[in-house]
Design an enzyme around this catalytic site. Structure first.
Site, PDB file in Angstrom:
ATOM      1  N   LYS A 286      18.336 -14.608  17.686  1.00 55.97           N
ATOM      2  CA  LYS A 286      17.561 -15.742  17.446  1.00 55.97           C
ATOM      3  C   LYS A 286      16.896 -15.307  16.195  1.00 55.97           C
ATOM      4  O   LYS A 286      16.060 -14.333  16.283  1.00 55.97           O
ATOM      5  CB  LYS A 286      16.832 -16.349  18.653  1.00 55.97           C
ATOM      6  CG  LYS A 286      16.040 -17.603  18.449  1.00 55.97           C
ATOM      7  CD  LYS A 286      16.865 -18.855  18.814  1.00 55.97           C
ATOM      8  CE  LYS A 286      16.225 -19.948  18.392  1.00 55.97           C
ATOM      9  NZ  LYS A 286      16.294 -20.405  17.136  1.00 55.97           N
TER      10      LYS A 286
ATOM     11  N   HIS B 206      21.308  -7.193  22.553  1.00 53.19           N
ATOM     12  CA  HIS B 206      21.380  -6.869  24.271  1.00 53.19           C
ATOM     13  C   HIS B 206      21.612  -8.023  24.862  1.00 53.19           C
ATOM     14  O   HIS B 206      21.557  -8.422  26.012  1.00 53.19           O
ATOM     15  CB  HIS B 206      20.204  -6.073  24.453  1.00 53.19           C
ATOM     16  CG  HIS B 206      18.910  -6.497  24.269  1.00 53.19           C
ATOM     17  ND1 HIS B 206      18.322  -6.830  22.935  1.00 53.19           N
ATOM     18  CD2 HIS B 206      18.004  -7.040  25.236  1.00 53.19           C
ATOM     19  CE1 HIS B 206      17.079  -7.486  23.006  1.00 53.19           C
ATOM     20  NE2 HIS B 206      16.911  -7.551  24.376  1.00 53.19           N
ATOM     21  N   ARG B 207      21.029  -9.157  24.336  1.00 50.42           N
ATOM     22  CA  ARG B 207      20.827 -10.619  24.844  1.00 50.42           C
ATOM     23  C   ARG B 207      21.385 -11.563  23.760  1.00 50.42           C
ATOM     24  O   ARG B 207      21.231 -11.244  22.524  1.00 50.42           O
ATOM     25  CB  ARG B 207      19.662 -11.191  25.334  1.00 50.42           C
ATOM     26  CG  ARG B 207      18.687 -10.232  26.090  1.00 50.42           C
ATOM     27  CD  ARG B 207      18.988 -11.113  27.589  1.00 50.42           C
ATOM     28  NE  ARG B 207      18.673 -10.202  28.583  1.00 50.42           N
ATOM     29  CZ  ARG B 207      17.540 -10.291  29.423  1.00 50.42           C
ATOM     30  NH1 ARG B 207      16.681 -11.337  28.878  1.00 50.42           N
ATOM     31  NH2 ARG B 207      17.142  -9.364  30.182  1.00 50.42           N
TER      32      ARG B 207
ATOM     33  N   SER C 151      11.508 -22.804  20.742  1.00 55.84           N
ATOM     34  CA  SER C 151      13.007 -22.878  20.270  1.00 55.84           C
ATOM     35  C   SER C 151      13.576 -22.659  21.348  1.00 55.84           C
ATOM     36  O   SER C 151      14.698 -23.271  21.587  1.00 55.84           O
ATOM     37  CB  SER C 151      13.104 -21.857  19.117  1.00 55.84           C
ATOM     38  OG  SER C 151      12.919 -22.397  17.890  1.00 55.84           O
TER      39      SER C 151
ATOM     40  N   LYS D  90       9.392  -9.434  20.041  1.00 59.41           N
ATOM     41  CA  LYS D  90       8.885 -10.593  20.097  1.00 59.41           C
ATOM     42  C   LYS D  90       9.423 -11.328  21.362  1.00 59.41           C
ATOM     43  O   LYS D  90       8.775 -11.863  22.419  1.00 59.41           O
ATOM     44  CB  LYS D  90       8.716 -11.498  18.927  1.00 59.41           C
ATOM     45  CG  LYS D  90       7.791 -12.763  19.168  1.00 59.41           C
ATOM     46  CD  LYS D  90       7.872 -13.583  17.716  1.00 59.41           C
ATOM     47  CE  LYS D  90       7.530 -12.955  16.620  1.00 59.41           C
ATOM     48  NZ  LYS D  90       7.725 -13.723  15.245  1.00 59.41           N
TER      49      LYS D  90
ATOM     50  N   ASP E 263       9.345 -12.860  27.242  1.00 58.45           N
ATOM     51  CA  ASP E 263      10.330 -13.035  28.128  1.00 58.45           C
ATOM     52  C   ASP E 263      11.372 -14.283  27.752  1.00 58.45           C
ATOM     53  O   ASP E 263      11.567 -15.161  28.387  1.00 58.45           O
ATOM     54  CB  ASP E 263       9.671 -13.303  29.607  1.00 58.45           C
ATOM     55  CG  ASP E 263       9.839 -12.483  30.427  1.00 58.45           C
ATOM     56  OD1 ASP E 263      11.004 -11.314  30.391  1.00 58.45           O
ATOM     57  OD2 ASP E 263       9.048 -12.246  31.245  1.00 58.45           O
TER      58      ASP E 263
ATOM     59  N   LYS F 239      17.334 -12.165  11.758  1.00 60.03           N
ATOM     60  CA  LYS F 239      16.539 -12.977  10.757  1.00 60.03           C
ATOM     61  C   LYS F 239      17.697 -13.236   9.643  1.00 60.03           C
ATOM     62  O   LYS F 239      18.596 -12.495   9.307  1.00 60.03           O
ATOM     63  CB  LYS F 239      15.480 -12.203  10.061  1.00 60.03           C
ATOM     64  CG  LYS F 239      14.436 -12.887   9.459  1.00 60.03           C
ATOM     65  CD  LYS F 239      13.524 -13.607  10.268  1.00 60.03           C
ATOM     66  CE  LYS F 239      12.443 -14.541   9.388  1.00 60.03           C
ATOM     67  NZ  LYS F 239      11.569 -14.900  10.089  1.00 60.03           N
TER      68      LYS F 239
HETATM   69  P1  NAD Z   1       5.571 -22.197   5.125  1.00 63.04           P
HETATM   70  O1  NAD Z   1       6.521 -21.813   3.869  1.00 63.04           O
HETATM   71  O2  NAD Z   1       5.484 -23.303   5.833  1.00 63.04           O
HETATM   72  O3  NAD Z   1       3.984 -21.668   4.628  1.00 63.04           O
HETATM   73  C1  NAD Z   1       3.685 -20.780   3.890  1.00 63.04           C
HETATM   74  C2  NAD Z   1       2.499 -20.844   2.996  1.00 63.04           C
HETATM   75  O4  NAD Z   1       1.741 -19.812   2.602  1.00 63.04           O
HETATM   76  C3  NAD Z   1       2.608 -21.847   2.075  1.00 63.04           C
HETATM   77  O5  NAD Z   1       1.802 -22.868   1.952  1.00 63.04           O
HETATM   78  C4  NAD Z   1       2.680 -21.054   0.671  1.00 63.04           C
HETATM   79  O6  NAD Z   1       2.132 -21.754  -0.506  1.00 63.04           O
HETATM   80  C5  NAD Z   1       1.497 -20.025   1.226  1.00 63.04           C
HETATM   81  N1  NAD Z   1       1.491 -18.692   0.289  1.00 63.04           N
HETATM   82  C6  NAD Z   1       2.686 -18.137  -0.045  1.00 63.04           C
HETATM   83  N2  NAD Z   1       2.401 -16.765  -0.724  1.00 63.04           N
HETATM   84  C7  NAD Z   1       1.019 -17.020  -0.647  1.00 63.04           C
HETATM   85  C8  NAD Z   1       0.105 -16.068  -1.271  1.00 63.04           C
HETATM   86  N3  NAD Z   1       0.279 -14.741  -1.909  1.00 63.04           N
HETATM   87  N4  NAD Z   1      -1.240 -16.270  -0.935  1.00 63.04           N
HETATM   88  C9  NAD Z   1      -1.630 -17.311  -0.155  1.00 63.04           C
HETATM   89  N5  NAD Z   1      -0.786 -18.254   0.457  1.00 63.04           N
HETATM   90  C10 NAD Z   1       0.439 -17.966   0.164  1.00 63.04           C
HETATM   91  O7  NAD Z   1       5.829 -20.886   5.934  1.00 63.04           O
HETATM   92  P2  NAD Z   1       5.387 -20.824   7.440  1.00 63.04           P
HETATM   93  O8  NAD Z   1       6.645 -21.469   8.413  1.00 63.04           O
HETATM   94  O9  NAD Z   1       4.118 -21.388   7.961  1.00 63.04           O
HETATM   95  O10 NAD Z   1       5.455 -19.164   7.970  1.00 63.04           O
HETATM   96  C11 NAD Z   1       4.214 -18.418   7.578  1.00 63.04           C
HETATM   97  C12 NAD Z   1       4.285 -17.039   7.897  1.00 63.04           C
HETATM   98  O11 NAD Z   1       4.658 -17.376   9.540  1.00 63.04           O
HETATM   99  C13 NAD Z   1       5.792 -16.205   7.781  1.00 63.04           C
HETATM  100  O12 NAD Z   1       5.397 -14.883   8.050  1.00 63.04           O
HETATM  101  C14 NAD Z   1       6.763 -16.757   8.914  1.00 63.04           C
HETATM  102  O13 NAD Z   1       7.517 -15.567   9.003  1.00 63.04           O
HETATM  103  C15 NAD Z   1       5.806 -16.774  10.146  1.00 63.04           C
HETATM  104  N6  NAD Z   1       6.267 -17.411  11.372  1.00 63.04           N
HETATM  105  C16 NAD Z   1       6.759 -18.851  11.080  1.00 63.04           C
HETATM  106  C17 NAD Z   1       6.924 -19.375  12.345  1.00 63.04           C
HETATM  107  C18 NAD Z   1       7.465 -20.783  12.156  1.00 63.04           C
HETATM  108  O14 NAD Z   1       7.550 -21.530  13.299  1.00 63.04           O
HETATM  109  N7  NAD Z   1       7.640 -21.559  10.935  1.00 63.04           N
HETATM  110  C19 NAD Z   1       6.940 -18.922  13.265  1.00 63.04           C
HETATM  111  C20 NAD Z   1       6.598 -17.680  13.565  1.00 63.04           C
HETATM  112  C21 NAD Z   1       6.132 -16.601  12.534  1.00 63.04           C
END
Ligand code: NAD
Length: 483
Positions: free
Chosen positions: A74, A69-70, A367, A98, A103, A110
């Site tokens: 992302k 829709h936009r 972002s 989200k 906004d 994904k």
């Molecule tokens: P990342 O890969 O940098 O870190 C994930 C960490 O979790 C790692 O250190 C890994 O060893 C640990 N891990 C994996 N399985 C595990 C388990 N079973 N028990 C404990 N620790 C475990 O990833 P990230 O970018 O930090 O993303 C983490 C979460 O945050 C994801 O759900 C991602 O979708 C969400 N997220 C990330 C961002 C971003 O900007 N990177 C933004 C919004 C949401």
């Protein structure tokens, strides 16, 4: 204690859909519009070969576009061994909601590649990411105007550069090529504050929560973040920065960190900088001198604390351990760490949850700033900074002349200093978190059927997306969720 062999009854996507259904019912939305909004528009599975050593390996990835829709859509691009289509669809839909809540004028998407990055060398990973990027670009799933990935689990600015290079090779004449991904390093079109943006947003969101004594009291806590006992799961990008900001800038006590190889606890608070160094050197938390090692990591999720921050992966708090959670506030730093069934249990137990679609929106917010900066081809504040400094100096002179008094050095510096790009990014992020929190509270105040942050967040997001569909003539007029 939870049964470790427990299997969830709903998939991740079903959990998100049920949470959205709850908001749709509570807000009396037109069911047909709701159906249009919930459907994932496009899901593509991509298989591609890469030569690893002297053998060909076939890799499998997905790109899902939940709602366009936009545009552009992302979404984060994750490299992980557990990636599957259901998860990618769930995460794409979460991203639409989200962006709407925060906004941000993007649709949700994904991407994921089924891979264990630890099994490959850097040059092999580069080749794999580059080939995946080329495949995405060929199908228009990588494009500054249509579809813009960002770092997620298992990816970082390094992978974004490899993917951006793939796009650049295919479309060298596109002036906006740098905007085909976000989360790039600074000298490749990135923006200050993006790496730590999700953790910073979580800090701002938590500050906002603690600014409201009624919320804090309802959660069974007092005062601010100082000395609050925090447990964090995952010491990656999101978990590390969140733990770092809370312990170093808010004086919270991070009493537990859970990782893949176990957990480290220390009731006096862990030194997150040192723990991260240890993690970087050894690949785990085991052996960290300044805390006790617990092999059964899942048991630490159930330890008593004020704030539990799952920041690793989805479905960590489920129907089988939700009754044992001993936290007052759960902060969903990861996407989907609480299942639908667990969420229902936590609601009944009166445990507050700051939901993923709100609390981890800092990453996509910054972002958005990066993408805008790439399109304008100029850093934020370049035109105003010096002008603001000169104006500040004039104001200061006027105040000193009129009062006959000298302003302190600290105040002088605050008034005269022009904002850096990082200042502007942080201020935009803070404002985004503040406004979204205000909107959720407003919905809960106006609609007595909505009593939790997650349902409020989804109700706002669905209403905003419905408005876009209505504007395009594709849906009934949306319900005003605030009445
Ligand atoms: P990342 O890969 O940098 O870190 C994930 C960490 O979790 C790692 O250190 C890994 O060893 C640990 N891990 C994996 N399985 C595990 C388990 N079973 N028990 C404990 N620790 C475990 O990833 P990230 O970018 O930090 O993303 C983490 C979460 O945050 C994801 O759900 C991602 O979708 C969400 N997220 C990330 C961002 C971003 O900007 N990177 C933004 C919004 C949401």
């Amino acid at each position: 204690m939870a049964d470790a062999t427990f299997k969830e009854t709903m998939t991740f996507r079903e959990c998100v859909d049920r949470m959205v259904d709850r908001a749709i019912i509570a807000s009396d939305f037109d069911p047909n519009t709701a159906k249009i909004i919930q459907a994932c528009n496009v899901v593509s599975q991509i298989k591609f070969p890469v030569k690893i050593g002297n053998k060909i390996e076939i890799f499998t990835g997905w790109w899902a576009q939940h709602s366009s829709h936009r545009l552009p859509v992302k979404g984060g691009l994750r490299f992980a061994p557990i990636v599957n289509q259901d998860e990618i669809e769930a995460l794409a839909s979460l991203m639409s909601y989200k962006c709407a809540l925060a906004d941000i004028p993007f649709g949700g998407a994904k991407g994921g590649l089924c891979i264990n990055p630890a099994n490959y060398s850097v040059s092999e990973l580069r080749e794999i990411a580059h080939t995946f990027g080329t495949e995405l670009a060929r199908k228009e799933y990588l494009s500054p105007a249509l579809s813009v990935p960002a770092p997620d689990m298992g990816t970082s600015s390094r992978e974004m550069v490899w993917i951006a290079d793939a796009y650049k090779n295919m479309f060298p004449e596109n002036l906006n090529q740098g905007a085909c991904v976000t989360g790039k390093p600074l000298n490749r079109g990135g923006i200050p504050g993006r790496t730590e943006a999700t953790g910073k947003g979580i800090q701002f969101g938590l500050r906002e929560f603690f600014h409201h004594p009624d919320e804090v009291e309802a959660a069974g806590m007092e005062d601010g973040l100082t000395n609050k006992r925090v447990i964090v799961q995952g010491l990656g990008n999101v978990g590390y920065h969140t733990a770092k900001f809370l312990s170093e800038e808010e004086a919270s006590l991070v009493i537990g960190v859970i990782e893949r190889d176990g957990a480290i606890i220390n009731p006096d608070g862990l030194n997150i900088h040192n723990l991260r160094q240890h993690f970087a050197n050894t690949g785990g938390v085991k052996g960290f001198a300044d805390g006790d090692y617990i092999e059964n990591a899942a048991s630490v999720l159930e330890m008593e604390c004020d704030i539990l921050i799952p920041a690793a992966l989805e479905s960590q708090i489920h129907a089988n351990n939700a009754m044992s959670i001993n936290a007052k506030l759960i902060v969903e730093a990861a996407n989907g760490p609480v299942t639908y069934e667990a969420d229902e249990i936590l609601r009944h137990r009166g445990i507050k949850v700051l939901p993923d679609l709100y609390i981890n929106a800092g990453g996509v917010t910054v972002s958005y700033f990066e993408w805008t900066r790439n399109l304008s081809h100029m850093r934020f504040g370049r035109l105003q900074r010096r002008y603001d400094e000169i104006r500040g100096t004039s104001y200061l002179q006027a105040i000193e002349e009129l009062t006959g008094k000298k302003v302190s050095d600290q105040l002088r510096n605050d008034i005269v200093r022009g904002a850096s790009e990082l200042d502007l990014v942080r201020s935009g992020l803070d404002d985004t978190m503040r406004m979204a929190f205000r909107d959720m509270r407003e919905v809960m105040k106006r609609n007595s059927k909505i009593t939790d942050f997650r349902t409020a967040a989804y109700a706002i997001a669905v209403a905003k997306i419905a408005q876009s569909y209505y504007d395009m003539g594709l849906a009934e007029p949306p319900t005003d969720v605030t009445t």
